[in-house]
Design an enzyme around this catalytic site. Structure first.
Site, PDB file in Angstrom:
ATOM      1  N   HIS A  51      -1.423   0.088  -9.770  1.00  0.00           N
ATOM      2  CA  HIS A  51      -2.121  -0.756  -9.009  1.00  0.00           C
ATOM      3  C   HIS A  51      -2.470  -1.767  -9.657  1.00  0.00           C
ATOM      4  CE1 HIS A  51      -3.419  -1.035  -4.586  1.00  0.00           C
ATOM      5  NE2 HIS A  51      -4.098  -2.876  -4.872  1.00  0.00           N
ATOM      6  N   ARG A  77       0.714  -0.932  -0.017  1.00  0.00           N
ATOM      7  CA  ARG A  77       0.110  -0.112  -0.127  1.00  0.00           C
ATOM      8  C   ARG A  77       0.771   1.166  -0.194  1.00  0.00           C
ATOM      9  NH1 ARG A  77      -2.827  -3.095  -1.735  1.00  0.00           N
ATOM     10  NH2 ARG A  77      -5.392  -3.130  -0.614  1.00  0.00           N
TER      11      ARG A  77
HETATM   12  P1  NDP Z   1      -1.512 -11.903   5.086  1.00  0.00           P
HETATM   13  O1  NDP Z   1      -2.750 -11.264   6.046  1.00  0.00           O
HETATM   14  O2  NDP Z   1      -1.651 -12.797   5.112  1.00  0.00           O
HETATM   15  O3  NDP Z   1      -0.268 -11.265   5.430  1.00  0.00           O
HETATM   16  C1  NDP Z   1       0.449 -10.190   6.268  1.00  0.00           C
HETATM   17  C2  NDP Z   1       2.113 -10.384   6.170  1.00  0.00           C
HETATM   18  O4  NDP Z   1       1.991  -8.897   7.156  1.00  0.00           O
HETATM   19  C3  NDP Z   1       2.229 -11.602   7.673  1.00  0.00           C
HETATM   20  O5  NDP Z   1       3.189 -12.475   7.856  1.00  0.00           O
HETATM   21  C4  NDP Z   1       2.045 -11.035   9.220  1.00  0.00           C
HETATM   22  O6  NDP Z   1       2.472 -11.472  10.141  1.00  0.00           O
HETATM   23  C5  NDP Z   1       2.531 -10.256   8.284  1.00  0.00           C
HETATM   24  N1  NDP Z   1       2.163  -8.530   9.369  1.00  0.00           N
HETATM   25  C6  NDP Z   1       1.520  -8.031   9.051  1.00  0.00           C
HETATM   26  N2  NDP Z   1       1.401  -6.663  10.263  1.00  0.00           N
HETATM   27  C7  NDP Z   1       2.795  -6.986  10.721  1.00  0.00           C
HETATM   28  C8  NDP Z   1       3.838  -6.070  12.084  1.00  0.00           C
HETATM   29  N3  NDP Z   1       3.691  -4.989  12.233  1.00  0.00           N
HETATM   30  N4  NDP Z   1       4.872  -6.099  11.131  1.00  0.00           N
HETATM   31  C9  NDP Z   1       5.408  -7.602  11.204  1.00  0.00           C
HETATM   32  N5  NDP Z   1       4.604  -8.376   9.921  1.00  0.00           N
HETATM   33  C10 NDP Z   1       3.564  -7.811  10.365  1.00  0.00           C
HETATM   34  O7  NDP Z   1      -1.929 -10.844   4.335  1.00  0.00           O
HETATM   35  P2  NDP Z   1      -1.542 -11.099   2.111  1.00  0.00           P
HETATM   36  O8  NDP Z   1      -0.307 -11.657   1.673  1.00  0.00           O
HETATM   37  O9  NDP Z   1      -2.611 -11.765   2.053  1.00  0.00           O
HETATM   38  O10 NDP Z   1      -2.005  -9.722   1.414  1.00  0.00           O
HETATM   39  C11 NDP Z   1      -0.894  -8.617   1.793  1.00  0.00           C
HETATM   40  C12 NDP Z   1      -0.876  -7.056   1.278  1.00  0.00           C
HETATM   41  O11 NDP Z   1      -0.877  -7.085   0.020  1.00  0.00           O
HETATM   42  C13 NDP Z   1      -2.419  -6.444   1.602  1.00  0.00           C
HETATM   43  O12 NDP Z   1      -2.639  -6.428   2.785  1.00  0.00           O
HETATM   44  C14 NDP Z   1      -2.498  -5.950   0.578  1.00  0.00           C
HETATM   45  O13 NDP Z   1      -2.422  -4.183   1.351  1.00  0.00           O
HETATM   46  C15 NDP Z   1      -1.278  -5.671  -0.327  1.00  0.00           C
HETATM   47  N6  NDP Z   1      -1.850  -5.793  -1.617  1.00  0.00           N
HETATM   48  C16 NDP Z   1      -1.532  -5.725  -2.601  1.00  0.00           C
HETATM   49  C17 NDP Z   1      -2.220  -5.412  -3.869  1.00  0.00           C
HETATM   50  C18 NDP Z   1      -1.454  -5.350  -5.045  1.00  0.00           C
HETATM   51  O14 NDP Z   1      -2.706  -5.152  -6.575  1.00  0.00           O
HETATM   52  N7  NDP Z   1      -0.490  -4.781  -4.924  1.00  0.00           N
HETATM   53  C19 NDP Z   1      -2.646  -7.437  -4.063  1.00  0.00           C
HETATM   54  C20 NDP Z   1      -3.276  -8.109  -2.951  1.00  0.00           C
HETATM   55  C21 NDP Z   1      -3.000  -7.888  -1.441  1.00  0.00           C
HETATM   56  P3  NDP Z   1       2.245 -13.027  10.744  1.00  0.00           P
HETATM   57  O15 NDP Z   1       2.208 -13.997   9.243  1.00  0.00           O
HETATM   58  O16 NDP Z   1       2.547 -13.184  12.010  1.00  0.00           O
HETATM   59  O17 NDP Z   1       0.587 -12.129  11.008  1.00  0.00           O
HETATM   60  C1  OXD Z   2      -6.312  -5.847  -2.555  1.00  0.00           C
HETATM   61  C2  OXD Z   2      -5.757  -5.159  -3.655  1.00  0.00           C
HETATM   62  O1  OXD Z   2      -5.848  -5.708  -1.791  1.00  0.00           O
HETATM   63  O2  OXD Z   2      -6.410  -5.223  -4.916  1.00  0.00           O
HETATM   64  O3  OXD Z   2      -6.501  -7.177  -2.895  1.00  0.00           O
HETATM   65  O4  OXD Z   2      -4.546  -4.054  -3.389  1.00  0.00           O
END
Ligand code: NDP
Ligand code: OXD
Length: 309
Positions: free
Chosen positions: A269, A221
């Site tokens: 994006h 993001r």
């Molecule tokens: P998940 O919830 O599966 O993974 C999030 C990861 O981040 C986990 O490993 C979590 O740790 C870690 N995390 C969260 N908060 C912290 C913190 N404070 N410190 C350290 N680690 C942290 O999400 P996804 O993998 O499915 O998606 C991740 C992000 O990707 C989405 O939230 C979205 O913003 C972005 N995204 C962007 C897209 C694009 O097109 N650009 C498309 C899809 C998603 P833990 O495992 O310990 O919980």
């Molecule tokens: C998502 C994205 O969060 O597209 O899925 O950014």
């Protein structure tokens, strides 16, 4: 069973048709102000009025992986939120990030520029061990991306909130692990959810801990990155550049310096798009399971409202 659909910037008709086909017997309708109360909602950044009116929902399904925009709204008390759990996004994300890493590591931009000038010249190959990649976030997307990078024999590190084990990836966790993770990273990939804990995490203080010649790939993001800090660190030579897919304001305003910076590559994006058929199958499967009496806790992708992801 009633399903209401309220997704901003999304063509509703194919989603409504797909959900109706996947949930025969359910009434699936596009939300409009004053609509009848529904059991389930399928949403993407709905207006606050939507939740003010739909107070009796049994669950809310977000048609994206990130729920940061949704979590800013006042949701009905206790309503579970379920985000997309992969649904075809992790393969796209692995393609995008591996492409960006390899393009930088192999200097394909420089070759392209030289070829455009009619030059046939070679560059000394870099060593993979000089380009350790650190992935922030080892969730559904980050873990897949880390594994894909490790397949190319890059040294790969990952950082998450809780401790993790991923084959071929050196894992760090929590605030205590952040310093060592950054200090060992040259190419930094951000795949964190945007929460109060992670907002502005890509700022001068963290980016300057990366190895010299660092490169940033932000596919999470725009709110993770302090734009001016990145530009300053590239312009002073500490960082080599960045590939950015996400921005604080989208579309990226025409006057933003990222559009023209020679060391910054931007995309609109698009690193991992929501795939309609996969998403409908996943959401409809979960609605059917809930309707058969399954517990919310048994579903993948349920958002923890305290953590915000
Ligand atoms: P998940 O919830 O599966 O993974 C999030 C990861 O981040 C986990 O490993 C979590 O740790 C870690 N995390 C969260 N908060 C912290 C913190 N404070 N410190 C350290 N680690 C942290 O999400 P996804 O993998 O499915 O998606 C991740 C992000 O990707 C989405 O939230 C979205 O913003 C972005 N995204 C962007 C897209 C694009 O097109 N650009 C498309 C899809 C998603 P833990 O495992 O310990 O919980
Ligand atoms: C998502 C994205 O969060 O597209 O899925 O950014």
């Amino acid at each position: 069973m009633r399903v209401t659909f309220c997704c901003t910037d999304t063509k509703a008709q194919p989603w409504l048709e797909g959900l109706r086909a996947a949930l025969p017997g359910a009434s699936v309708d596009l939300w409009s102000a004053g609509a009848a109360p529904a059991d389930y909602a399928v949403v993407w950044v709905p207006p606050q009025q939507f939740f003010d009116e739909q107070a009796g929902l049994k669950a809310v399904f977000n048609i994206g992986a990130g729920v940061d925009a949704l979590m800013k709204l006042r949701l009905p008390a206790g309503v579970p939120v379920v985000r997309l759990d992969d649904a075809g996004m992790s393969a796209q994300m692995a393609e995008y990030v591996c492409h960006a890493v390899i393009r930088h590591f192999r200097e394909f931009d420089a070759y392209e520029a030289e070829v455009a000038e009619g030059k046939w010249s070679y560059r000394k190959p870099h060593l993979r061990e000089d380009f350790p990649v650190g992935v922030m976030g080892l969730g559904v997307l980050g873990e897949r991306v880390s594994r894909a990078l490790a397949q190319f024999d890059f040294p790969v590190m990952g950082w998450s909130r809780s401790a993790k084990t991923v084959t071929g990836v050196k894992c760090f966790s929590g605030d205590a692990g952040l310093h060592d993770f950054l200090a060992a990273t040259r190419i930094l990939v951000c795949l964190l959810p945007l929460t109060p804990d992670t907002e502005n995490i890509l700022r001068r203080e963290t980016l300057q801990r990366l190895l010299p010649g660092a490169y940033l790939i932000n596919v999470a993001r725009g709110g993770h990155l302090v734009d001016d800090d990145l530009i300053a660190l590239i312009d002073c030579g500490h960082m080599a550049g960045a590939t950015l897919d996400v921005f604080r304001t989208e579309p990226l305003p025409a006057a933003h310096p990222f559009w023209r910076h020679p060391k910054i590559t931007i995309t609109p994006h698009t690193s991992a798009r929501t795939l309609r058929e996969e998403s409908i199958a996943q959401i409809a499967g979960k609605i059917r399971a809930l309707d058969r009496g399954a517990s919310i806790a048994s579903l993948a992708g349920v958002v923890d409202s305290k953590k915000g992801y």
